[in-house]
Design an enzyme around this catalytic site. Structure first.
Site, PDB file in Angstrom:
ATOM      1  N   HIS A  28       0.859  -1.191   0.000  1.00  0.00           N
ATOM      2  CA  HIS A  28       0.000   0.000   0.000  1.00  0.00           C
ATOM      3  C   HIS A  28       0.893   1.238   0.000  1.00  0.00           C
ATOM      4  O   HIS A  28       1.957   1.245   0.612  1.00  0.00           O
ATOM      5  CB  HIS A  28      -0.888   0.016   1.257  1.00  0.00           C
ATOM      6  CG  HIS A  28      -2.060   0.921   1.140  1.00  0.00           C
ATOM      7  ND1 HIS A  28      -1.981   2.269   1.355  1.00  0.00           N
ATOM      8  CD2 HIS A  28      -3.347   0.670   0.781  1.00  0.00           C
ATOM      9  CE1 HIS A  28      -3.161   2.812   1.162  1.00  0.00           C
ATOM     10  NE2 HIS A  28      -4.010   1.869   0.806  1.00  0.00           N
TER      11      HIS A  28
ATOM     12  N   ASP B  55      -7.894  -5.333   0.101  1.00  0.00           N
ATOM     13  CA  ASP B  55      -8.352  -6.219  -0.980  1.00  0.00           C
ATOM     14  C   ASP B  55      -7.951  -7.670  -0.792  1.00  0.00           C
ATOM     15  O   ASP B  55      -8.344  -8.526  -1.586  1.00  0.00           O
ATOM     16  CB  ASP B  55      -7.790  -5.709  -2.316  1.00  0.00           C
ATOM     17  CG  ASP B  55      -8.373  -4.352  -2.667  1.00  0.00           C
ATOM     18  OD1 ASP B  55      -7.595  -3.412  -2.944  1.00  0.00           O
ATOM     19  OD2 ASP B  55      -9.608  -4.223  -2.620  1.00  0.00           O
TER      20      ASP B  55
HETATM   21  C1  SDX Z   1      -6.268   0.056  -2.805  1.00  0.00           C
HETATM   22  O1  SDX Z   1      -4.449   4.501  -1.914  1.00  0.00           O
HETATM   23  C2  SDX Z   1      -5.412   3.930  -1.308  1.00  0.00           C
HETATM   24  O2  SDX Z   1      -5.805   4.342  -0.227  1.00  0.00           O
HETATM   25  C3  SDX Z   1      -6.030   2.757  -2.074  1.00  0.00           C
HETATM   26  C4  SDX Z   1      -7.016   1.910  -1.280  1.00  0.00           C
HETATM   27  C5  SDX Z   1      -8.298   2.659  -0.999  1.00  0.00           C
HETATM   28  O3  SDX Z   1      -9.019   2.258  -0.080  1.00  0.00           O
HETATM   29  O4  SDX Z   1      -8.641   3.592  -1.802  1.00  0.00           O
HETATM   30  O5  SDX Z   1      -6.440   1.479  -0.062  1.00  0.00           O
HETATM   31  C6  SDX Z   1      -7.423   0.672  -2.100  1.00  0.00           C
HETATM   32  O6  SDX Z   1      -6.017   0.407  -3.937  1.00  0.00           O
HETATM   33  C7  SDX Z   1      -5.402  -0.924  -2.061  1.00  0.00           C
HETATM   34  C8  SDX Z   1      -4.178  -1.404  -2.913  1.00  0.00           C
HETATM   35  C9  SDX Z   1      -4.650  -2.501  -3.852  1.00  0.00           C
HETATM   36  N1  SDX Z   1      -3.599  -2.855  -4.792  1.00  0.00           N
HETATM   37  C10 SDX Z   1      -2.952  -4.041  -4.720  1.00  0.00           C
HETATM   38  O7  SDX Z   1      -3.124  -4.863  -3.824  1.00  0.00           O
HETATM   39  C11 SDX Z   1      -2.016  -4.320  -5.899  1.00  0.00           C
HETATM   40  C12 SDX Z   1      -0.667  -4.859  -5.377  1.00  0.00           C
HETATM   41  N2  SDX Z   1      -0.010  -3.778  -4.671  1.00  0.00           N
HETATM   42  C13 SDX Z   1       0.967  -2.984  -5.408  1.00  0.00           C
HETATM   43  O8  SDX Z   1       0.717  -2.820  -6.755  1.00  0.00           O
HETATM   44  C14 SDX Z   1       1.441  -1.757  -4.631  1.00  0.00           C
HETATM   45  O9  SDX Z   1       1.720  -2.167  -3.362  1.00  0.00           O
HETATM   46  C15 SDX Z   1       0.559  -0.537  -4.587  1.00  0.00           C
HETATM   47  C16 SDX Z   1       0.116  -0.085  -5.951  1.00  0.00           C
HETATM   48  C17 SDX Z   1      -0.644  -0.806  -3.758  1.00  0.00           C
HETATM   49  C18 SDX Z   1       1.363   0.588  -3.916  1.00  0.00           C
HETATM   50  O10 SDX Z   1       2.400   0.878  -4.782  1.00  0.00           O
HETATM   51  P1  SDX Z   1       3.465   2.045  -4.428  1.00  0.00           P
HETATM   52  O11 SDX Z   1       3.141   2.741  -3.189  1.00  0.00           O
HETATM   53  O12 SDX Z   1       3.666   2.863  -5.647  1.00  0.00           O
HETATM   54  O13 SDX Z   1       4.720   1.206  -4.079  1.00  0.00           O
HETATM   55  P2  SDX Z   1       5.747   0.698  -5.143  1.00  0.00           P
HETATM   56  O14 SDX Z   1       5.033   0.148  -6.322  1.00  0.00           O
HETATM   57  O15 SDX Z   1       6.753   1.778  -5.358  1.00  0.00           O
HETATM   58  O16 SDX Z   1       6.403  -0.530  -4.352  1.00  0.00           O
HETATM   59  C19 SDX Z   1       7.452  -0.286  -3.437  1.00  0.00           C
HETATM   60  C20 SDX Z   1       8.323  -1.533  -3.560  1.00  0.00           C
HETATM   61  C21 SDX Z   1       8.702  -1.856  -5.011  1.00  0.00           C
HETATM   62  O17 SDX Z   1       9.947  -2.546  -4.974  1.00  0.00           O
HETATM   63  P3  SDX Z   1      11.301  -1.672  -5.317  1.00  0.00           P
HETATM   64  O18 SDX Z   1      11.082  -1.060  -6.683  1.00  0.00           O
HETATM   65  O19 SDX Z   1      11.400  -0.640  -4.218  1.00  0.00           O
HETATM   66  O20 SDX Z   1      12.400  -2.704  -5.282  1.00  0.00           O
HETATM   67  O21 SDX Z   1       7.584  -2.674  -3.087  1.00  0.00           O
HETATM   68  C22 SDX Z   1       7.376  -3.594  -4.169  1.00  0.00           C
HETATM   69  C23 SDX Z   1       7.640  -2.851  -5.455  1.00  0.00           C
HETATM   70  O22 SDX Z   1       8.124  -3.727  -6.458  1.00  0.00           O
HETATM   71  N3  SDX Z   1       5.990  -4.020  -4.074  1.00  0.00           N
HETATM   72  C24 SDX Z   1       5.576  -5.269  -4.249  1.00  0.00           C
HETATM   73  C25 SDX Z   1       4.185  -5.232  -4.041  1.00  0.00           C
HETATM   74  N4  SDX Z   1       3.814  -3.977  -3.773  1.00  0.00           N
HETATM   75  C26 SDX Z   1       4.928  -3.228  -3.800  1.00  0.00           C
HETATM   76  N5  SDX Z   1       6.252  -6.417  -4.561  1.00  0.00           N
HETATM   77  C27 SDX Z   1       5.483  -7.535  -4.665  1.00  0.00           C
HETATM   78  N6  SDX Z   1       4.148  -7.592  -4.471  1.00  0.00           N
HETATM   79  C28 SDX Z   1       3.466  -6.450  -4.155  1.00  0.00           C
HETATM   80  N7  SDX Z   1       2.155  -6.494  -3.964  1.00  0.00           N
END
Ligand code: SDX
Length: 431
Positions: free
Chosen positions: A308, A366
């Site tokens: 998140h 989720d």
């Molecule tokens: C919702 O914003 C809100 O409040 C949203 C929400 C709401 O109520 O409105 O809470 C609802 O959207 C919840 C999130 C649902 N999405 C997912 O579950 C999809 C999987 N999660 C990721 O795509 C990710 O965690 C996000 C999109 C939720 C957040 O992404 P960020 O904040 O942009 O973080 P990032 O992509 O920069 O990740 C940071 C690091 C990265 O690694 P590095 O590049 O630093 O090496 O963490 C890794 C990412 O690769 N990472 C993951 C991961 N999520 C982040 N690696 C593996 N699996 C994951 N799920």
């Protein structure tokens, strides 16, 4: 807004720029950069808004490190346990918990506006039956501006209020109709003798051929899922609604924009993607393979329902949702649901893995919601429409708050331009 005793000094070359700061009720202080460009001729750069406050708000607060979520100051855990969705709607919309009379009047108002204009049924008929329900939701909600002209003037407080109630009241009807349309069953009209969640369940699962009695276990679980999804500060879809509204667009167009944004698998679409992922994993012995893929920088696969932007601790909604999943599945007699077992084992293994621990990746709202929704009888394609239904009150509350802001300006970010420098046109004969 309370100006901080501190200020920020920005040194740019041999120039210094003094920037005021503001102190919040809770959370980080902010540096007011509104005059930065005029004073220093520079922009700030923050794609994805990782360090940017887009507005001030009094509705929802999140402390991502502590895993805290409050609506108008009330913790989400208490609201999920002691309140119910329409009362939370009132709280989000008007800022205080309602008195018994206020609550009764509000619930009557919503209940008596759950039907949609009969002509809108024809609008549904233009879609293919195999359309994703979210496509119908985006289209039909946007089309509401073509049916409810008397509540599209955002400069009229009364019309803003009417549009708010219409959207909250009609979204369950529209979402249920989207579901019925895609499974080829007749639409079921709302009933005024049912509560909000029960009405939605009946509109989804009843058929004209027989009576349908709503299971109180399911309606309580449904209502709790609505409450857990109601609002969440300035997430992507709420920011979309605010940006659309800043141009003066009508409320139905703004909410349709929010639905479109929520559809993405990185946002509200994650509940569908998460359940599909859990089913693809299938059995606990395949979890290590998927965890390895999620950690592999060369593999675009991510654990859906994990991570998140704000929570660097447990999403408090996921905690409540996990408890609810255990309760609902046990009450439904499916406590040995294989998908739930995979989810629990996946969570255990991921949280023990340094990759997830170091990056502070925890289950989010989720991760467990889809397991409950599937057990309730919904197909995965209905998960994000249910999220949209529940989040409508959050979008509307933030939309109203922004419209009441005397400092409202159209949102218009700038950019860091890295394209070609200015150059002259070359006739095709000379290329
Ligand atoms: C919702 O914003 C809100 O409040 C949203 C929400 C709401 O109520 O409105 O809470 C609802 O959207 C919840 C999130 C649902 N999405 C997912 O579950 C999809 C999987 N999660 C990721 O795509 C990710 O965690 C996000 C999109 C939720 C957040 O992404 P960020 O904040 O942009 O973080 P990032 O992509 O920069 O990740 C940071 C690091 C990265 O690694 P590095 O590049 O630093 O090496 O963490 C890794 C990412 O690769 N990472 C993951 C991961 N999520 C982040 N690696 C593996 N699996 C994951 N799920």
């Amino acid at each position: 807004m309370t100006e901080s005793t501190k200020s920020a000094t920005l040194k740019i070359g041999d120039k210094s720029v003094e920037l005021p700061m503001f102190t919040p009720t809770s959370g980080p202080e902010v540096i007011d950069i509104r005059k930065l460009y005029s004073q220093a001729g520079v922009f700030t750069y923050d794609p994805g808004f990782t360090s940017t406050a887009s507005c001030d708000s009094t509705i929802t607060f999140i402390d991502g490190d502590e895993g805290i979520l409050t609506h108008r100051g009330y913790p989400i855990g208490e609201l999920a346990e002691k309140s119910h969705y329409l009362e939370v709607c009132y709280l989000l919309l008007y800022g205080e918990l309602p008195s018994p009379t206020e609550l009764e009047d509000f619930e009557d108002l919503v209940t008596n506006h759950t039907m949609i204009h009969e002509q809108m049924i024809n609008f549904f008929r233009g879609f293919r039956r195999d359309a994703h329900p979210m496509a119908l939701l985006v289209g039909v909600v946007g089309a509401m501006s073509a049916f409810y002209h008397d509540s599209t003037d955002i400069n009229d407080e009364r019309q803003r209020e009417v549009a708010s109630i219409r959207l909250i009241a009609k979204m369950p009807t529209i979402a249920a109709m989207a579901y019925k349309y895609t499974i080829g069953q007749p639409f079921i009209y709302p009933r005024n003798d049912l509560d909000y969640a029960s009405n939605f369940l009946r509109m989804c699962f009843a058929v004209p051929a027989e009576d349908y009695v709503v299971d109180p276990i399911l309606s309580r679980a449904m209502d709790r899922i609505f409450t857990l999804h109601a609002d969440h500060e300035q997430n992507a879809s709420t920011s979309t609604v605010r940006l659309a509204s800043s141009s003066g667009a009508n409320p139905f167009a703004c909410i349709a924009a929010g639905i479109a944004c929520l559809w993405g698998p990185a946002h509200g679409g994650a509940n569908q993607a998460c359940l599909e992922m859990l089913k693809e994993i299938g059995t606990p012995d395949r979890i290590p393979e998927y965890i390895a893929r999620a950690k592999d920088k060369d593999d675009p696969f991510r654990l859906m329902g994990f991570g998140h932007r704000v929570y660097k601790n447990f999403d408090p909604r996921a905690t409540v949702m996990k408890q609810s999943a255990d309760e609902v599945l046990e009450l439904l007699g499916v406590e040995n649901n294989p998908t739930l077992q995979v989810a629990k084992e996946l969570e255990r293994q991921a949280l023990e893995d340094p990759y997830f621990a170091d990056k502070k990746l925890f289950p989010n709202v989720d991760f467990y919601s889809g397991i409950i929704l599937e057990a309730m009888g919904f197909p995965t394609s209905m998960f994000t429409p249910i999220f949209s239904l529940a989040r409508t009150v959050g979008w509307i509350s933030q939309w109203k708050e922004q419209l009441n802001d005397p400092q409202l300006k159209i949102g218009r970010p700038r950019q860091l331009y890295l394209g070609e420098d200015i150059r002259s046109y070359v006739d095709i004969e000379k290329r």
